[in-house]
Design a protein around this motif. Structure first.
Motif, PDB file in Angstrom:
ATOM      1  N   ASP A  23      -1.177  -3.890   4.631  1.00 11.78           N
ATOM      2  CA  ASP A  23      -0.470  -3.534   5.480  1.00 11.78           C
ATOM      3  C   ASP A  23       0.518  -2.436   4.786  1.00 11.78           C
ATOM      4  O   ASP A  23       1.378  -1.877   5.472  1.00 11.78           O
ATOM      5  CB  ASP A  23       0.871  -4.531   5.987  1.00 11.78           C
ATOM      6  CG  ASP A  23      -0.156  -5.553   6.796  1.00 11.78           C
ATOM      7  OD1 ASP A  23      -0.849  -5.533   7.789  1.00 11.78           O
ATOM      8  OD2 ASP A  23      -0.227  -6.820   6.223  1.00 11.78           O
ATOM      9  N   GLY A  24       0.509  -2.317   3.511  1.00 11.88           N
ATOM     10  CA  GLY A  24       1.271  -1.462   2.740  1.00 11.88           C
ATOM     11  C   GLY A  24       0.951  -1.518   1.304  1.00 11.88           C
ATOM     12  O   GLY A  24      -0.091  -2.110   0.831  1.00 11.88           O
ATOM     13  N   VAL A  25       1.597  -0.905   0.444  1.00  6.40           N
ATOM     14  CA  VAL A  25       1.516  -0.702  -1.141  1.00  6.40           C
ATOM     15  C   VAL A  25       2.863  -0.581  -1.648  1.00  6.40           C
ATOM     16  O   VAL A  25       3.812  -0.176  -1.222  1.00  6.40           O
ATOM     17  CB  VAL A  25       0.668   0.774  -1.434  1.00  6.40           C
ATOM     18  CG1 VAL A  25       0.929   1.167  -2.857  1.00  6.40           C
ATOM     19  CG2 VAL A  25      -0.702   0.556  -1.106  1.00  6.40           C
ATOM     20  N   THR A  26       2.735  -1.287  -2.809  1.00  2.00           N
ATOM     21  CA  THR A  26       3.933  -1.403  -3.640  1.00  2.00           C
ATOM     22  C   THR A  26       3.716  -0.766  -4.941  1.00  2.00           C
ATOM     23  O   THR A  26       2.423  -1.034  -5.305  1.00  2.00           O
ATOM     24  CB  THR A  26       4.528  -2.717  -3.944  1.00  2.00           C
ATOM     25  OG1 THR A  26       3.656  -3.602  -4.378  1.00  2.00           O
ATOM     26  CG2 THR A  26       5.350  -3.123  -2.767  1.00  2.00           C
ATOM     27  N   THR A  27       4.625   0.058  -5.700  1.00  2.00           N
ATOM     28  CA  THR A  27       4.218   0.642  -6.928  1.00  2.00           C
ATOM     29  C   THR A  27       5.328   0.444  -7.869  1.00  2.00           C
ATOM     30  O   THR A  27       6.518  -0.013  -7.257  1.00  2.00           O
ATOM     31  CB  THR A  27       4.100   2.234  -6.783  1.00  2.00           C
ATOM     32  OG1 THR A  27       5.235   3.000  -6.581  1.00  2.00           O
ATOM     33  CG2 THR A  27       3.088   2.522  -5.907  1.00  2.00           C
ATOM     34  N   ASN A  28       5.306   0.602  -9.170  1.00  2.89           N
ATOM     35  CA  ASN A  28       6.535   0.590  -9.841  1.00  2.89           C
ATOM     36  C   ASN A  28       6.293   1.479 -11.101  1.00  2.89           C
ATOM     37  O   ASN A  28       4.819   2.043 -11.279  1.00  2.89           O
ATOM     38  CB  ASN A  28       6.693  -0.994 -10.560  1.00  2.89           C
ATOM     39  CG  ASN A  28       5.713  -1.575 -11.138  1.00  2.89           C
ATOM     40  OD1 ASN A  28       5.007  -0.941 -12.051  1.00  2.89           O
ATOM     41  ND2 ASN A  28       5.426  -2.970 -10.875  1.00  2.89           N
ATOM     42  N   PRO A  29       7.007   1.635 -12.002  1.00  7.38           N
ATOM     43  CA  PRO A  29       6.916   2.754 -13.081  1.00  7.38           C
ATOM     44  C   PRO A  29       5.538   2.223 -13.859  1.00  7.38           C
ATOM     45  O   PRO A  29       4.881   3.116 -14.499  1.00  7.38           O
ATOM     46  CB  PRO A  29       8.217   2.831 -13.714  1.00  7.38           C
ATOM     47  CG  PRO A  29       9.224   2.294 -12.791  1.00  7.38           C
ATOM     48  CD  PRO A  29       8.608   1.315 -11.946  1.00  7.38           C
ATOM     49  N   SER A  30       5.441   1.116 -14.293  1.00  5.54           N
ATOM     50  CA  SER A  30       4.466   0.735 -15.005  1.00  5.54           C
ATOM     51  C   SER A  30       2.990   0.976 -14.569  1.00  5.54           C
ATOM     52  O   SER A  30       2.150   1.489 -15.142  1.00  5.54           O
ATOM     53  CB  SER A  30       4.550  -0.866 -15.383  1.00  5.54           C
ATOM     54  OG  SER A  30       5.547  -1.090 -15.930  1.00  5.54           O
ATOM     55  N   LEU A  31       2.840   0.523 -13.087  1.00  4.53           N
ATOM     56  CA  LEU A  31       1.634   0.850 -12.305  1.00  4.53           C
ATOM     57  C   LEU A  31       1.363   2.438 -12.232  1.00  4.53           C
ATOM     58  O   LEU A  31       0.326   2.999 -12.494  1.00  4.53           O
ATOM     59  CB  LEU A  31       1.795  -0.058 -11.043  1.00  4.53           C
ATOM     60  CG  LEU A  31       1.808  -1.314 -10.982  1.00  4.53           C
ATOM     61  CD1 LEU A  31       2.202  -1.762  -9.419  1.00  4.53           C
ATOM     62  CD2 LEU A  31       0.532  -1.920 -11.474  1.00  4.53           C
ATOM     63  N   ILE A  32       2.338   3.288 -12.167  1.00 11.72           N
ATOM     64  CA  ILE A  32       2.357   4.690 -11.984  1.00 11.72           C
ATOM     65  C   ILE A  32       1.713   5.220 -13.424  1.00 11.72           C
ATOM     66  O   ILE A  32       0.866   5.856 -13.399  1.00 11.72           O
ATOM     67  CB  ILE A  32       3.686   5.448 -11.680  1.00 11.72           C
ATOM     68  CG1 ILE A  32       4.101   5.154 -10.350  1.00 11.72           C
ATOM     69  CG2 ILE A  32       3.554   6.780 -11.972  1.00 11.72           C
ATOM     70  CD1 ILE A  32       3.374   5.372  -9.274  1.00 11.72           C
ATOM     71  N   ALA A  33       2.285   4.543 -14.539  1.00  9.80           N
ATOM     72  CA  ALA A  33       1.983   4.943 -15.747  1.00  9.80           C
ATOM     73  C   ALA A  33       0.518   4.805 -16.256  1.00  9.80           C
ATOM     74  O   ALA A  33      -0.014   5.442 -16.802  1.00  9.80           O
ATOM     75  CB  ALA A  33       2.821   4.377 -16.982  1.00  9.80           C
ATOM     76  N   ARG A  34       0.053   3.772 -15.469  1.00 14.35           N
ATOM     77  CA  ARG A  34      -1.136   3.311 -15.767  1.00 14.35           C
ATOM     78  C   ARG A  34      -2.335   4.330 -15.195  1.00 14.35           C
ATOM     79  O   ARG A  34      -3.484   4.325 -15.759  1.00 14.35           O
ATOM     80  CB  ARG A  34      -1.494   2.005 -15.125  1.00 14.35           C
ATOM     81  CG  ARG A  34      -2.511   1.029 -15.836  1.00 14.35           C
ATOM     82  CD  ARG A  34      -2.581  -0.201 -14.884  1.00 14.35           C
ATOM     83  NE  ARG A  34      -1.411  -1.288 -15.317  1.00 14.35           N
ATOM     84  CZ  ARG A  34      -1.355  -2.311 -14.537  1.00 14.35           C
ATOM     85  NH1 ARG A  34      -1.955  -2.699 -13.724  1.00 14.35           N
ATOM     86  NH2 ARG A  34      -0.255  -3.198 -14.890  1.00 14.35           N
ATOM     87  N   GLU A  35      -1.982   5.356 -14.384  1.00 14.47           N
ATOM     88  CA  GLU A  35      -2.598   6.071 -13.578  1.00 14.47           C
ATOM     89  C   GLU A  35      -2.971   7.391 -14.059  1.00 14.47           C
ATOM     90  O   GLU A  35      -4.054   8.194 -13.889  1.00 14.47           O
ATOM     91  CB  GLU A  35      -2.312   6.171 -12.071  1.00 14.47           C
ATOM     92  CG  GLU A  35      -2.456   5.191 -11.328  1.00 14.47           C
ATOM     93  CD  GLU A  35      -3.755   4.332 -11.318  1.00 14.47           C
ATOM     94  OE1 GLU A  35      -4.683   4.893 -10.974  1.00 14.47           O
ATOM     95  OE2 GLU A  35      -3.670   2.982 -11.851  1.00 14.47           O
TER      96      GLU A  35
END
Ligand code: G3P
Length: 214
Positions: A23-35
């Protein structure tokens, strides 16, 4: 219970959508940095794939700077939810954004008092981190239960996103409590389906089916 994927990985999001239950997505700075990708284009891509809410976290520390970031991110797409940390500045940001019609997800919730204040400031969602509470020998799901009880006591509409989910049992407990949302890593999503008796049952059915003369 709504299911959000807790990831900023495009391949995982696309794969998760194949399950038909995201139904949706959550991100955070750590998850973004991983990409290891440029932030804004990545968020643009995620919001275009997922029709539901996509949480994007502000990283500034003053009220003014967080609001400026929030407005920039909210302009990316209509389904962006602004993730704000729970502190004094965060509460002011939530109040302002709510007044401007921008939805928020108050993150890093580790106590009932934080959850209550976030709701009073107008948070659309709050994210208690159950796994991190368990990590220090606490009871993360008890926290969720207590928050749910307090919200219920006062008819507060803020939705609880059970976050920092580490395994299927967290997911099941969240559903039993009646949490509005569980945000789960992709690995947990695939674990939710597997059951040795289902695999074994399938194998036996197929073996027996081979014996059927047509
Ligand atoms: O959404 C918050 C969540 O990603 C935190 O999870 O596993 O880093 O505690 P974790």
């Amino acid at each position: 219970m709504k299911i959000f994927l807790d990831t900023a990985n495009i391949a995982e999001i696309k794969k998760g959508l194949e399950y038909g239950v995201i139904d949706g997505v959550t991100t955070n700075p750590s998850l973004i940095a991983r990409e290891k990708r440029e932030f804004i284009p990545l968020i643009k891509e995620i919001t275009a794939i997922i029709p539901g809410p996509v949480s994007v976290e502000v990283t500034a520390s003053t009220v003014k700077d967080m609001i400026a970031q929030a407005e920039e991110y909210a302009a990316i797409a209509a389904n962006v939810i602004i993730k704000v940390p729970i502190n004094l500045e965060g509460l002011q940001v939530v109040k302002t954004l709510t007044g401007r019609g921008i939805k928020t997800n108050v993150t890093l919730i580790f106590s009932v008092s934080q959850a209550l204040l976030a709701a009073k400031a107008g948070a659309s969602y709050i994210s208690p981190f159950v796994g991190r509470v368990d990590d220090i020998s606490g009871d993360g799901m008890q926290l969720v239960e207590d928050i749910a009880m307090v919200y219920d006591n006062y008819g507060l509409a803020t939705e609880i996103i059970v976050a920092s989910v580490r395994h299927p049992f967290h997911f099941v407990q969240a559903a039993k409590i009646g949490a509005a949302v569980a945000t789960i890593p992709f690995a947990t999503l695939s674990q939710l389906l597997s059951h040795p008796l289902t695999a074994n049952g399938m194998e036996r059915f197929l073996k027996d089916w081979e014996k059927v003369k047509t």
